[in-house]
Design a protein around this motif. Sequence first.
Motif, PDB file in Angstrom:
ATOM      1  N   GLU A  64       0.425   4.724 -13.072  1.00 29.32           N
ATOM      2  CA  GLU A  64      -0.867   4.244 -13.066  1.00 29.32           C
ATOM      3  C   GLU A  64      -0.998   3.467 -11.666  1.00 29.32           C
ATOM      4  O   GLU A  64      -2.243   3.569 -10.906  1.00 29.32           O
ATOM      5  N   THR A  65      -0.014   3.023 -10.917  1.00 33.74           N
ATOM      6  CA  THR A  65      -0.215   2.197  -9.729  1.00 33.74           C
ATOM      7  C   THR A  65      -0.277   3.426  -8.734  1.00 33.74           C
ATOM      8  O   THR A  65      -1.056   3.290  -7.705  1.00 33.74           O
ATOM      9  N   ARG A  66       0.595   4.623  -8.785  1.00 29.14           N
ATOM     10  CA  ARG A  66       0.533   5.441  -7.646  1.00 29.14           C
ATOM     11  C   ARG A  66      -0.769   6.256  -7.749  1.00 29.14           C
ATOM     12  O   ARG A  66      -1.365   6.500  -6.749  1.00 29.14           O
ATOM     13  N   VAL A  67      -1.495   6.211  -9.003  1.00 25.86           N
ATOM     14  CA  VAL A  67      -2.762   6.862  -9.156  1.00 25.86           C
ATOM     15  C   VAL A  67      -3.993   6.175  -8.427  1.00 25.86           C
ATOM     16  O   VAL A  67      -4.673   6.593  -7.529  1.00 25.86           O
ATOM     17  N   LEU A  68      -3.759   4.817  -8.419  1.00 20.76           N
ATOM     18  CA  LEU A  68      -4.568   4.048  -7.881  1.00 20.76           C
ATOM     19  C   LEU A  68      -4.411   3.940  -6.123  1.00 20.76           C
ATOM     20  O   LEU A  68      -5.338   3.974  -5.305  1.00 20.76           O
ATOM     21  N   GLU A  69      -3.175   4.151  -5.757  1.00 18.45           N
ATOM     22  CA  GLU A  69      -2.972   4.391  -4.327  1.00 18.45           C
ATOM     23  C   GLU A  69      -3.381   5.626  -3.866  1.00 18.45           C
ATOM     24  O   GLU A  69      -4.189   5.454  -2.667  1.00 18.45           O
ATOM     25  N   GLU A  70      -3.359   6.594  -4.397  1.00 20.37           N
ATOM     26  CA  GLU A  70      -3.786   7.616  -4.276  1.00 20.37           C
ATOM     27  C   GLU A  70      -5.542   7.756  -3.949  1.00 20.37           C
ATOM     28  O   GLU A  70      -6.072   8.341  -3.108  1.00 20.37           O
ATOM     29  N   ALA A  71      -6.106   7.242  -5.040  1.00 18.50           N
ATOM     30  CA  ALA A  71      -7.473   6.837  -4.824  1.00 18.50           C
ATOM     31  C   ALA A  71      -8.123   5.928  -3.788  1.00 18.50           C
ATOM     32  O   ALA A  71      -8.984   6.342  -3.216  1.00 18.50           O
ATOM     33  N   ILE A  72      -7.133   4.973  -3.487  1.00 20.91           N
ATOM     34  CA  ILE A  72      -7.276   4.136  -2.404  1.00 20.91           C
ATOM     35  C   ILE A  72      -7.312   5.153  -1.120  1.00 20.91           C
ATOM     36  O   ILE A  72      -8.052   4.919  -0.259  1.00 20.91           O
ATOM     37  N   ASP A  73      -6.394   5.694  -0.884  1.00 23.43           N
ATOM     38  CA  ASP A  73      -6.198   6.463   0.454  1.00 23.43           C
ATOM     39  C   ASP A  73      -7.303   7.599   0.560  1.00 23.43           C
ATOM     40  O   ASP A  73      -7.670   7.704   1.613  1.00 23.43           O
ATOM     41  N   THR A  74      -7.658   8.221  -0.545  1.00 24.03           N
ATOM     42  CA  THR A  74      -8.674   9.292  -0.611  1.00 24.03           C
ATOM     43  C   THR A  74     -10.067   8.559   0.010  1.00 24.03           C
ATOM     44  O   THR A  74     -10.583   9.073   0.716  1.00 24.03           O
ATOM     45  N   LEU A  75     -10.223   7.328  -0.839  1.00 30.81           N
ATOM     46  CA  LEU A  75     -11.588   6.754  -0.587  1.00 30.81           C
ATOM     47  C   LEU A  75     -11.723   6.214   0.798  1.00 30.81           C
ATOM     48  O   LEU A  75     -12.457   6.171   1.571  1.00 30.81           O
TER      49      LEU A  75
ATOM     50  N   ASN B 186       6.467  -7.029 -18.373  1.00 31.15           N
ATOM     51  CA  ASN B 186       6.602  -5.621 -17.838  1.00 31.15           C
ATOM     52  C   ASN B 186       6.195  -6.112 -16.401  1.00 31.15           C
ATOM     53  O   ASN B 186       4.898  -6.124 -15.753  1.00 31.15           O
ATOM     54  N   ASN B 187       6.952  -5.822 -15.463  1.00 34.49           N
ATOM     55  CA  ASN B 187       6.622  -6.218 -13.849  1.00 34.49           C
ATOM     56  C   ASN B 187       5.776  -5.129 -13.374  1.00 34.49           C
ATOM     57  O   ASN B 187       5.219  -5.521 -12.392  1.00 34.49           O
ATOM     58  N   GLU B 188       5.589  -3.893 -14.223  1.00 36.56           N
ATOM     59  CA  GLU B 188       4.659  -2.922 -13.623  1.00 36.56           C
ATOM     60  C   GLU B 188       3.212  -3.521 -13.547  1.00 36.56           C
ATOM     61  O   GLU B 188       2.325  -2.829 -12.849  1.00 36.56           O
ATOM     62  N   VAL B 189       3.018  -4.349 -14.529  1.00 41.93           N
ATOM     63  CA  VAL B 189       1.699  -5.121 -14.647  1.00 41.93           C
ATOM     64  C   VAL B 189       1.258  -5.741 -13.557  1.00 41.93           C
ATOM     65  O   VAL B 189       0.103  -5.668 -12.846  1.00 41.93           O
ATOM     66  N   LEU B 190       2.422  -6.536 -12.770  1.00 41.26           N
ATOM     67  CA  LEU B 190       1.875  -7.354 -11.527  1.00 41.26           C
ATOM     68  C   LEU B 190       1.756  -6.012 -10.332  1.00 41.26           C
ATOM     69  O   LEU B 190       0.653  -6.479  -9.672  1.00 41.26           O
ATOM     70  N   GLY B 191       2.339  -5.038 -10.263  1.00 40.42           N
ATOM     71  CA  GLY B 191       2.011  -3.975  -9.313  1.00 40.42           C
ATOM     72  C   GLY B 191       0.653  -3.455  -9.258  1.00 40.42           C
ATOM     73  O   GLY B 191      -0.085  -3.208  -8.575  1.00 40.42           O
ATOM     74  N   TYR B 192       0.579  -3.110 -10.547  1.00 40.25           N
ATOM     75  CA  TYR B 192      -0.936  -2.504 -10.937  1.00 40.25           C
ATOM     76  C   TYR B 192      -1.958  -3.366 -10.834  1.00 40.25           C
ATOM     77  O   TYR B 192      -3.129  -3.086  -9.954  1.00 40.25           O
ATOM     78  N   LEU B 193      -1.985  -4.758 -10.923  1.00 40.42           N
ATOM     79  CA  LEU B 193      -3.204  -5.532 -10.881  1.00 40.42           C
ATOM     80  C   LEU B 193      -3.204  -5.758  -9.398  1.00 40.42           C
ATOM     81  O   LEU B 193      -4.286  -6.105  -8.928  1.00 40.42           O
ATOM     82  N   ASN B 194      -2.026  -5.952  -8.572  1.00 39.71           N
ATOM     83  CA  ASN B 194      -2.282  -6.035  -7.173  1.00 39.71           C
ATOM     84  C   ASN B 194      -2.687  -4.982  -6.409  1.00 39.71           C
ATOM     85  O   ASN B 194      -3.970  -5.201  -5.637  1.00 39.71           O
ATOM     86  N   ARG B 195      -2.667  -3.688  -7.127  1.00 35.93           N
ATOM     87  CA  ARG B 195      -3.226  -2.610  -6.253  1.00 35.93           C
ATOM     88  C   ARG B 195      -4.632  -2.336  -6.651  1.00 35.93           C
ATOM     89  O   ARG B 195      -5.521  -1.941  -6.027  1.00 35.93           O
ATOM     90  N   LEU B 196      -4.899  -2.774  -7.963  1.00 31.59           N
ATOM     91  CA  LEU B 196      -6.383  -2.516  -8.463  1.00 31.59           C
ATOM     92  C   LEU B 196      -7.145  -3.483  -7.752  1.00 31.59           C
ATOM     93  O   LEU B 196      -8.273  -3.064  -7.380  1.00 31.59           O
ATOM     94  N   SER B 197      -6.925  -4.450  -7.096  1.00 27.15           N
ATOM     95  CA  SER B 197      -7.467  -5.374  -6.435  1.00 27.15           C
ATOM     96  C   SER B 197      -7.950  -4.776  -5.123  1.00 27.15           C
ATOM     97  O   SER B 197      -9.083  -4.726  -4.643  1.00 27.15           O
ATOM     98  N   ASP B 198      -6.827  -4.118  -4.634  1.00 33.20           N
ATOM     99  CA  ASP B 198      -7.203  -3.496  -3.072  1.00 33.20           C
ATOM    100  C   ASP B 198      -8.289  -2.193  -3.527  1.00 33.20           C
ATOM    101  O   ASP B 198      -8.906  -2.050  -2.857  1.00 33.20           O
ATOM    102  N   PHE B 199      -7.849  -1.517  -4.607  1.00 34.02           N
ATOM    103  CA  PHE B 199      -8.765  -0.379  -5.200  1.00 34.02           C
ATOM    104  C   PHE B 199     -10.318  -0.783  -5.235  1.00 34.02           C
ATOM    105  O   PHE B 199     -11.164  -0.324  -4.563  1.00 34.02           O
ATOM    106  N   LEU B 200     -10.483  -1.999  -5.877  1.00 33.21           N
ATOM    107  CA  LEU B 200     -11.655  -2.548  -6.151  1.00 33.21           C
ATOM    108  C   LEU B 200     -12.556  -2.983  -4.751  1.00 33.21           C
ATOM    109  O   LEU B 200     -13.539  -2.840  -4.430  1.00 33.21           O
ATOM    110  N   PHE B 201     -11.642  -3.344  -3.645  1.00 32.70           N
ATOM    111  CA  PHE B 201     -12.278  -3.952  -2.507  1.00 32.70           C
ATOM    112  C   PHE B 201     -12.648  -2.498  -1.688  1.00 32.70           C
ATOM    113  O   PHE B 201     -13.843  -2.593  -1.248  1.00 32.70           O
TER     114      PHE B 201
END
Length: 183
Positions: free
Chosen positions: A87-98, A144-159
């Motif tokens: 899920e974090t990788r999907v956000l990263e791809e969306a960030i890069d594309t946008l 679950n440490n993946e939650v921390l990474g996801y939330l961190n990346r989600l805030s980048d995505f929302l920006f």
Amino acid sequence: MKIYTRTGDEGQTGLFGGQRVAKDALRVHAYGTADECNAAVGLARAAGVDAELDALLAQVQNQLFVVGADLATPGESSHIPRVTAEETRVLEEAIDTLEATLEPLKQFILPGGTVAAAQLHLARTVCRRAERWAVSLAQEEPLNNEVLGYLNRLSDFLFVAARVANARAGSPDVPWVSPRQAT
């Protein structure tokens, strides 16, 4: 099914798995703030964004339910989905594309522009708060440490999504002007 149960009237709530905790427990703050973030994303969508951005934000809202369930479930459980690195990788791809569609940032920007962009900036700040609560929780209990990474990346995505909402609406980002330079 009734919407009220009266089981929380004394300031306690139930976690997945049946454990009762105070409504101001770190875990409740973390998943409650993830829920606030979800509502803020919904408000941004309701303000009107283009179809592509709306579809991405719908995916985020659905994923935030997984985040909330993950945060609300201490220990191991096979009955709820958990956040994964995918899920974090999907956000990263969306960030890069946008981001590839945007002018590079040359200065800090203020939350603003269109209503949708301002609401996405608000969602970003709520996401950061959810991340802070999750970090506090992780210092006290297994998480679950993946939650921390996801939330961190989600805030980048929302920006980035806020900047895209402005750009696609033909509204420039709002530049920050230092009060020291304004005089």
